[in-house]
Every structure is written in structure tokens, then in C-alpha cells.
Design a protein around this motif. Structure first.
Motif, short mmCIF file in Angstrom:
data_model
loop_
_atom_site.label_atom_id
_atom_site.label_comp_id
_atom_site.label_asym_id
_atom_site.label_seq_id
_atom_site.Cartn_x
_atom_site.Cartn_y
_atom_site.Cartn_z
N ASP A 12 -62.18 -5.72 -16.54
CA ASP A 12 -62.44 -7.15 -16.67
C ASP A 12 -61.43 -7.77 -17.65
OD1 ASP A 12 -63.47 -9.68 -16.70
OD2 ASP A 12 -65.43 -9.13 -17.52
N ARG B 219 -58.75 -10.95 -18.99
CA ARG B 219 -58.29 -12.33 -18.99
C ARG B 219 -56.86 -12.32 -19.50
NH1 ARG B 219 -62.03 -16.86 -21.60
NH2 ARG B 219 -60.31 -18.11 -20.75
N ARG C 217 -62.72 -7.32 -21.57
CA ARG C 217 -64.15 -7.30 -21.90
C ARG C 217 -64.74 -5.98 -21.41
NH1 ARG C 217 -68.84 -11.60 -20.16
NH2 ARG C 217 -68.28 -10.89 -18.08
N SER D 14 -70.24 -5.94 -23.41
CA SER D 14 -69.75 -6.76 -24.51
C SER D 14 -69.87 -8.24 -24.17
CB SER D 14 -68.29 -6.42 -24.81
OG SER D 14 -67.75 -7.33 -25.76
N PRO D 15 -70.23 -9.09 -25.14
CA PRO D 15 -70.31 -10.52 -24.86
C PRO D 15 -68.95 -11.23 -24.94
CG PRO D 15 -71.00 -10.09 -27.10
CD PRO D 15 -70.72 -8.75 -26.48
N TYR D 16 -67.92 -10.54 -25.41
CA TYR D 16 -66.63 -11.19 -25.64
C TYR D 16 -65.49 -10.44 -24.96
CZ TYR D 16 -69.30 -13.26 -29.47
OH TYR D 16 -70.25 -13.91 -30.21
N TYR D 17 -64.43 -11.21 -24.69
CA TYR D 17 -63.14 -10.61 -24.36
C TYR D 17 -62.40 -10.37 -25.67
CZ TYR D 17 -63.73 -11.86 -19.43
OH TYR D 17 -64.18 -11.96 -18.14
N THR E 15 -60.83 -12.89 -30.26
CA THR E 15 -61.83 -12.79 -29.19
C THR E 15 -61.91 -14.11 -28.42
OG1 THR E 15 -63.63 -13.50 -30.66
CG2 THR E 15 -63.23 -11.13 -30.47
N GLU F 291 -64.63 -16.30 -25.60
CA GLU F 291 -65.93 -16.39 -24.94
C GLU F 291 -65.74 -16.12 -23.45
OE1 GLU F 291 -68.83 -16.95 -26.26
OE2 GLU F 291 -68.27 -17.52 -28.32
N PRO F 292 -66.74 -15.56 -22.80
CA PRO F 292 -66.65 -15.36 -21.34
C PRO F 292 -66.44 -16.67 -20.61
CG PRO F 292 -68.49 -14.14 -22.27
CD PRO F 292 -67.98 -15.02 -23.36
#
Length: 306
Positions: free
Chosen positions: A242, A244, A261, A265-268, A303, A305-306
Motif C-alpha cells: 500500500d 503513496r 502503510r 497502521s493508521p498512517y502512511y 507521516t 493520513e490515509p
């Protein structure tokens, strides 16, 4: 200087601001990465500030700053207490190397000076073979054109010692750096480079990726071993992760900033910067620089956010 302390302070700040960007490039050439260059430039200003009342104007402020920055670099290497012994290609093993964002040169009033000098990644890597004093002597002489006498004054050594440093440095670099002098300059990014980078960023499946790669493509990613050949590279690059990504450029080459990510995990998280070398419409090399500090050099967050 005979000015008042306030006048000295104003003069120093203005003079340093004028030369800050080219000093940063100089420190990058010596250290090989932006994080260390940032630290060296900051320490250069601090030393210049402490010595501002002793600047007599016999040399230009620019030369004075370069002398200070050079000695800051040498002192930093002494403080480290050791030096990695090079083997093979530094792009394959050195975790000290890092890319130089082209954006740092874009709004530099000294762009004509800084951009035409050596920031080609292969040459920066070759400089890592040189011990610090040889590296300094070579950069000052063969990149900036300082005389041996000027280098001797900067290093507080004899001219004969400088000539010896230069002789040994040149001998090493003849075997390690690109042989053609034109390959020592920062390349010019082309529209074809940008299009291939766009396709590379969007490619997901092995066949699409293969179409972008040369048969003998090499991916370097210290401290991990390199991936060599189109089959291995296509398989490696098509792993279902995953990501970005953000297109950019570094050292005159197309580059890609990558965030990953992990499952759950909640973050990239900032992970790697890929700098591509493209020849005849194909990617022949991808130099991957791993770590959040490499991403931070491009003024990107740690980091997302998704």
C-alpha cells in the motif's frame, strides 16, 4: 572588522544569507547527504558568528565561509572517530549517501553557479571513496578551482601536502568516477523523463513495469542487497504493498518519494526516495535511499493520513 557589534551582526547575517544555498551544496558534496549538510551549514554560521569580529576582509566573505564550512566537515569526521572503508559501489552499500532535491536550487540567486557544478549522483558516490582531507582538496581544486595555495591556507597545511592529497584523490577517482567530464555535471530533466516517471509511479503489474525497464536494470537500496536484471526487478517492484507516491526530481534526475502503510497502521510512513537513471527511454537504474530523513530532505512530512 572595525564596525560596531550590531553592524557586524547585520553584515554577517546578510552575507551568510547570500551564500547559504551554495554553502549547502558544498556541504552536500562533502558529506553526501542533505541531513549532514544541514548540520554543517548550521555549525558554519555559528562559527562565523563567534569569529565575526576577527574577519579582516583579506579574502571575500564567500571564501571565508567556504573555509569555515570545510573545516566544520573535517572536524565532524574526526569526531566520528572512524571511517567506513569503501568496497564495491557506494550506491549499493553506503547508508550515508542521499539525494539532493532539485527544488533547493530552483529559487537560488546563485543557481548559475551552484547548478552547473558537480551534484551528479555517480560523482557524489565516487567521492565517498576518498578520505575526508582528500575529498576536501579535490572538491576545492577540481570543482571550485581554488589554487593549491588557497587550499593550503584553508587546511592550515603545506602546499606540498595539498598536492599530495590531490594526486591521491585523482588517482582514486580515475577508477571510480564517470570517465567523461560531461557526466560530472547535473543532468537536465527532460519531458520524456517526467513521462516515464509518471508511468513508473502508476505501474502495478509486472508486465507494465517490465515495459519501463532495461534488460540489465539495477535497483540499489542500502543496506539491502541490490536487485539486478529485468525479471528480478519487475517481480520486486510489483509486490502488492500500500504505497503513496509523489513525483519530484533530485540530482537532475526524475525521482519518486514513497510512503508505505503497513497492515493495521493508521498512517502512511515516509520510507524511501527513488532516483531514476533513464537511458534510451528505459530505466537502467533506480537508486533507492531508505529512511524518513531522506524524505524529509524534500520538505515532506514523516507521516500522511490515509
Amino acid at each position: 572588522m572595525s564596525d560596531s557589534p550590531d553592524e557586524q551582526a547585520v553584515w554577517l547575517q546578510r552575507a551568510f544569507d547570500e551564500h547559504r544555498r551554495e554553502l549547502h551544496v558544498h556541504c552536500y558534496r562533502l558529506a553526501g547527504n542533505v541531513t549532514d549538510a544541514d548540520d554543517l551549514v548550521q555549525e558554519t554560521f555559528l562559527r562565523a558568528w563567534r569569529a565575526r569580529d576577527r574577519f579582516e576582509g583579506r579574502a571575500s566573505a564567500r571564501t571565508w565561509f567556504y573555509r569555515i564550512a570545510t573545516n566544520v566537515f573535517l572536524d565532524s569526521r574526526k569526531a566520528a572517530g572512524h571511517r567506513t572503508v569503501p568496497y564495491g559501489d557506494p550506491l549499493e552499500w553506503s547508508i550515508e549517501l542521499g539525494p539532493y532535491p532539485d527544488a533547493l536550487l530552483a529559487d537560488d540567486p546563485q543557481t548559475g553557479l551552484a547548478a552547473r557544478e558537480t551534484v551528479e549522483l555517480a560523482v557524489i558516490a565516487a567521492l565517498m571513496y576518498l578520505p575526508p582531507r582528500q575529498r576536501v582538496a579535490f572538491v576545492l581544486r577540481d570543482v571550485y578551482g581554488w589554487t593549491p595555495q588557497e587550499i593550503a591556507a584553508a587546511l592550515d597545511t603545506a602546499v606540498a601536502a595539498v598536492n599530495s592529497l590531490l594526486q591521491r584523490a585523482r588517482h582514486t577517482l580515475r577508477r571510480r568516477a564517470p570517465s567523461d567530464p560531461k557526466d560530472w555535471r547535473r543532468p537536465q530533466l527532460t519531458s520524456e523523463d517526467e513521462e516515464i516517471l509518471r508511468r513508473y509511479a502508476n505501474a502495478k503489474d509486472p508486465e507494465t513495469i517490465r515495459a519501463l525497464l532495461a534488460e540489465d536494470v539495477r535497483i540499489t537500496m542500502p543496506p539491502e542487497p541490490p536487485v539486478v536484471g529485468i525479471d528480478a526487478a519487475a517481480e520486486f517492484l510489483s509486490r502488492p504493498l500500500d504505497w503513496r507516491t509523489f513525483p519530484t526530481s533530485a540530482n537532475g534526475r526524475p525521482a519518486l518519494i514513497n510512503y508505505l502503510r503497513l497492515p493495521g497502521s493508521p498512517y502512511y510512513e515516509a520510507l524511501v526516495v527513488d532516483v531514476l537513471r533513464i537511458e534510451n527511454g528505459k530505466i537502467v537504474e533506480s537508486n533507492a535511499f531508505i529512511g524518513a530523513r531522506q524524505v524529509a530532505a524534500f520538505s515532506m512530512p514523516a507521516t500522511l493520513e490515509p
